[in-house]
Scaffold this active site. Sequence first.
Site, PDB file in Angstrom:
ATOM      1  N   CYS A  83      18.127 -21.954 -14.852  1.00 31.08           N
ATOM      2  CA  CYS A  83      19.084 -20.873 -15.129  1.00 31.08           C
ATOM      3  C   CYS A  83      18.426 -19.505 -15.261  1.00 31.08           C
ATOM      4  O   CYS A  83      19.100 -18.479 -15.204  1.00 31.08           O
ATOM      5  CB  CYS A  83      19.876 -21.190 -16.390  1.00 31.08           C
ATOM      6  SG  CYS A  83      20.872 -22.667 -16.198  1.00 31.08           S
ATOM      7  N   HIS A 127      23.234 -14.633 -18.490  1.00 34.21           N
ATOM      8  CA  HIS A 127      23.449 -15.938 -17.859  1.00 34.21           C
ATOM      9  C   HIS A 127      24.619 -16.592 -18.580  1.00 34.21           C
ATOM     10  O   HIS A 127      24.694 -16.584 -19.810  1.00 34.21           O
ATOM     11  CB  HIS A 127      22.191 -16.798 -17.982  1.00 34.21           C
ATOM     12  CG  HIS A 127      22.447 -18.235 -17.663  1.00 34.21           C
ATOM     13  ND1 HIS A 127      23.041 -18.615 -16.491  1.00 34.21           N
ATOM     14  CD2 HIS A 127      22.248 -19.370 -18.381  1.00 34.21           C
ATOM     15  CE1 HIS A 127      23.183 -19.929 -16.480  1.00 34.21           C
ATOM     16  NE2 HIS A 127      22.713 -20.412 -17.622  1.00 34.21           N
ATOM     17  N   ASN A 171      28.987 -22.720 -15.593  1.00 32.98           N
ATOM     18  CA  ASN A 171      27.569 -22.373 -15.538  1.00 32.98           C
ATOM     19  C   ASN A 171      27.053 -22.641 -14.123  1.00 32.98           C
ATOM     20  O   ASN A 171      26.927 -23.795 -13.710  1.00 32.98           O
ATOM     21  CB  ASN A 171      26.808 -23.219 -16.574  1.00 32.98           C
ATOM     22  CG  ASN A 171      25.322 -22.914 -16.612  1.00 32.98           C
ATOM     23  OD1 ASN A 171      24.777 -22.287 -15.706  1.00 32.98           O
ATOM     24  ND2 ASN A 171      24.652 -23.364 -17.658  1.00 32.98           N
TER      25      ASN A 171
HETATM   26  N1  ACO Z   1      35.161 -33.517 -24.697  1.00 34.07           N
HETATM   27  C1  ACO Z   1      35.352 -33.982 -25.944  1.00 34.07           C
HETATM   28  N2  ACO Z   1      34.340 -34.264 -26.788  1.00 34.07           N
HETATM   29  C2  ACO Z   1      33.091 -34.071 -26.335  1.00 34.07           C
HETATM   30  C3  ACO Z   1      32.822 -33.584 -25.042  1.00 34.07           C
HETATM   31  C4  ACO Z   1      33.918 -33.304 -24.215  1.00 34.07           C
HETATM   32  N3  ACO Z   1      33.761 -32.821 -22.958  1.00 34.07           N
HETATM   33  N4  ACO Z   1      31.483 -33.470 -24.902  1.00 34.07           N
HETATM   34  C5  ACO Z   1      30.933 -33.879 -26.035  1.00 34.07           C
HETATM   35  N5  ACO Z   1      31.899 -34.256 -26.917  1.00 34.07           N
HETATM   36  C6  ACO Z   1      31.732 -34.769 -28.270  1.00 34.07           C
HETATM   37  C7  ACO Z   1      30.399 -35.440 -28.507  1.00 34.07           C
HETATM   38  O1  ACO Z   1      30.424 -36.771 -28.062  1.00 34.07           O
HETATM   39  C8  ACO Z   1      30.281 -35.328 -30.007  1.00 34.07           C
HETATM   40  O2  ACO Z   1      31.055 -36.342 -30.585  1.00 34.07           O
HETATM   41  P1  ACO Z   1      30.568 -37.093 -31.933  1.00 34.07           P
HETATM   42  O3  ACO Z   1      30.508 -36.024 -32.989  1.00 34.07           O
HETATM   43  O4  ACO Z   1      31.634 -38.098 -32.163  1.00 34.07           O
HETATM   44  O5  ACO Z   1      29.235 -37.672 -31.605  1.00 34.07           O
HETATM   45  C9  ACO Z   1      30.955 -33.986 -30.336  1.00 34.07           C
HETATM   46  O6  ACO Z   1      31.773 -33.678 -29.180  1.00 34.07           O
HETATM   47  C10 ACO Z   1      29.978 -32.856 -30.565  1.00 34.07           C
HETATM   48  O7  ACO Z   1      28.984 -32.869 -29.538  1.00 34.07           O
HETATM   49  P2  ACO Z   1      27.903 -31.726 -29.410  1.00 34.07           P
HETATM   50  O8  ACO Z   1      26.962 -32.061 -28.284  1.00 34.07           O
HETATM   51  O9  ACO Z   1      27.301 -31.460 -30.756  1.00 34.07           O
HETATM   52  O10 ACO Z   1      28.841 -30.492 -28.986  1.00 34.07           O
HETATM   53  P3  ACO Z   1      28.481 -28.974 -28.902  1.00 34.07           P
HETATM   54  O11 ACO Z   1      29.368 -28.191 -29.768  1.00 34.07           O
HETATM   55  O12 ACO Z   1      27.002 -28.729 -29.035  1.00 34.07           O
HETATM   56  O13 ACO Z   1      28.906 -28.615 -27.394  1.00 34.07           O
HETATM   57  C11 ACO Z   1      27.768 -28.195 -25.298  1.00 34.07           C
HETATM   58  C12 ACO Z   1      28.260 -29.250 -26.309  1.00 34.07           C
HETATM   59  C13 ACO Z   1      28.992 -27.516 -24.760  1.00 34.07           C
HETATM   60  C14 ACO Z   1      27.016 -28.900 -24.185  1.00 34.07           C
HETATM   61  C15 ACO Z   1      26.866 -27.160 -26.005  1.00 34.07           C
HETATM   62  O14 ACO Z   1      25.913 -27.826 -26.794  1.00 34.07           O
HETATM   63  C16 ACO Z   1      26.146 -26.211 -25.086  1.00 34.07           C
HETATM   64  O15 ACO Z   1      26.730 -25.395 -24.424  1.00 34.07           O
HETATM   65  N6  ACO Z   1      24.779 -26.269 -25.073  1.00 34.07           N
HETATM   66  C17 ACO Z   1      23.944 -25.288 -24.400  1.00 34.07           C
HETATM   67  C18 ACO Z   1      23.946 -25.425 -22.903  1.00 34.07           C
HETATM   68  C19 ACO Z   1      22.891 -24.478 -22.343  1.00 34.07           C
HETATM   69  O16 ACO Z   1      22.757 -23.356 -22.782  1.00 34.07           O
HETATM   70  N7  ACO Z   1      22.084 -24.933 -21.430  1.00 34.07           N
HETATM   71  C20 ACO Z   1      20.954 -24.104 -20.994  1.00 34.07           C
HETATM   72  C21 ACO Z   1      21.191 -23.436 -19.760  1.00 34.07           C
HETATM   73  S1  ACO Z   1      21.568 -24.527 -18.497  1.00 34.07           S
HETATM   74  C22 ACO Z   1      20.180 -24.812 -17.517  1.00 34.07           C
HETATM   75  O17 ACO Z   1      19.115 -24.373 -17.726  1.00 34.07           O
HETATM   76  C23 ACO Z   1      20.286 -25.729 -16.348  1.00 34.07           C
END
Ligand code: ACO
Length: 317
Positions: free
Chosen positions: A113, A244, A274
Amino acid sequence: MIYSKIKGCGSYLPEKILTNSDLELTLDTTDEWITSRTGIKKRHIIAKDQLTSDLAFEAAKNAIKDANLQPNDIDLIIVATTTPDKVFPSTACILQKKLKIKECPAFDIQAVCSGFIYALSIADKFIKTNSAKNVLVVGADAMSRITDYSDRSNAILWGDGSGAVILSSSNKEGILSTHIHAQGEYEDLLHVTKKEQAGVFKETIDMRGNQVFKMAVNTLDMIVDETLSSNKLAKEDIDWVVPHQANIRILEATAKKLNMSMDKVIVTIDEQGNTSAASIPLALDYGIKEKKIKSGHLILMEAFGGGFTWGSALIRI
Ligand code: ACO
């Protein structure tokens, strides 16, 4: 003093759209969850018969036209991508062929990214050392090709697209500074790994989203400080942040750090998801075409991604 100035920009999004409602049909998720946790409503998906170089080609054509140049005025091509057409030749060389550019150096950059910031940083050095006059810098990715659509924490995030700029040598202020970093020790938090899907092994993204999120917010805070202090500028000097597009909550955290209203942050994540290396040039092109970003404005680009890699560019438009 020689500066690298953005002389033109262009972008391209494939036609097919995947909405949150579409994902609700195949995953245990809801539009409400995706929107509130990520800010994403829809994303564009590459057609079966398209390749990353096709996405790059459309954006590059638009950027060259916007700069009032001909393809053969380009004397260096850099493509940032994590999803190249093939292992070799580089997507930059395939793009060169599609643009019918006779001869010039062409190569790919892989920093996930942060790839566009890395590519911009390299292009800037070529221009400042008088080694190139008009550089085509492209960010293009087909993240859907490496997404596991049975993994709800991943499938919701990614989109496909491309954006391009023409960076030209100028005596007027353009890129003021670029800053790039990497820290390889966090590979396991965000990487591509071979997984079985319906009996077939496929390389797909594996991410510890929550941990990546925290690292991204803290690291982007640091890069904002580094960029401003190295230019002896204050937060108030920045007209627009072109970040980004990883997650709306990460964008909001950066705006807060800068004491900036979200009105000064270019946001495309709702419509595009993304798109990895493509997201910054797509956001830049959107900001310029929507007449938000104007000549003379000071913009801060910043990115964080797999590697981990991160970086920024401070640019006078
Ligand atoms: N729908 C419903 N529930 C979901 C979903 C979904 N699509 N995805 C995950 N959950 C659930 C999980 O299973 C978890 O359930 P649990 O509490 O029962 O275990 C709960 O939601 C919370 O999960 P988290 O992973 O803690 O959710 P979070 O709020 O962190 O959101 C996300 C997840 C959107 C992926 C976020 O962490 C994020 O955006 N991370 C950063 C991504 C990023 O910046 N990447 C770097 C750049 S990309 C690159 O370099 C290629």
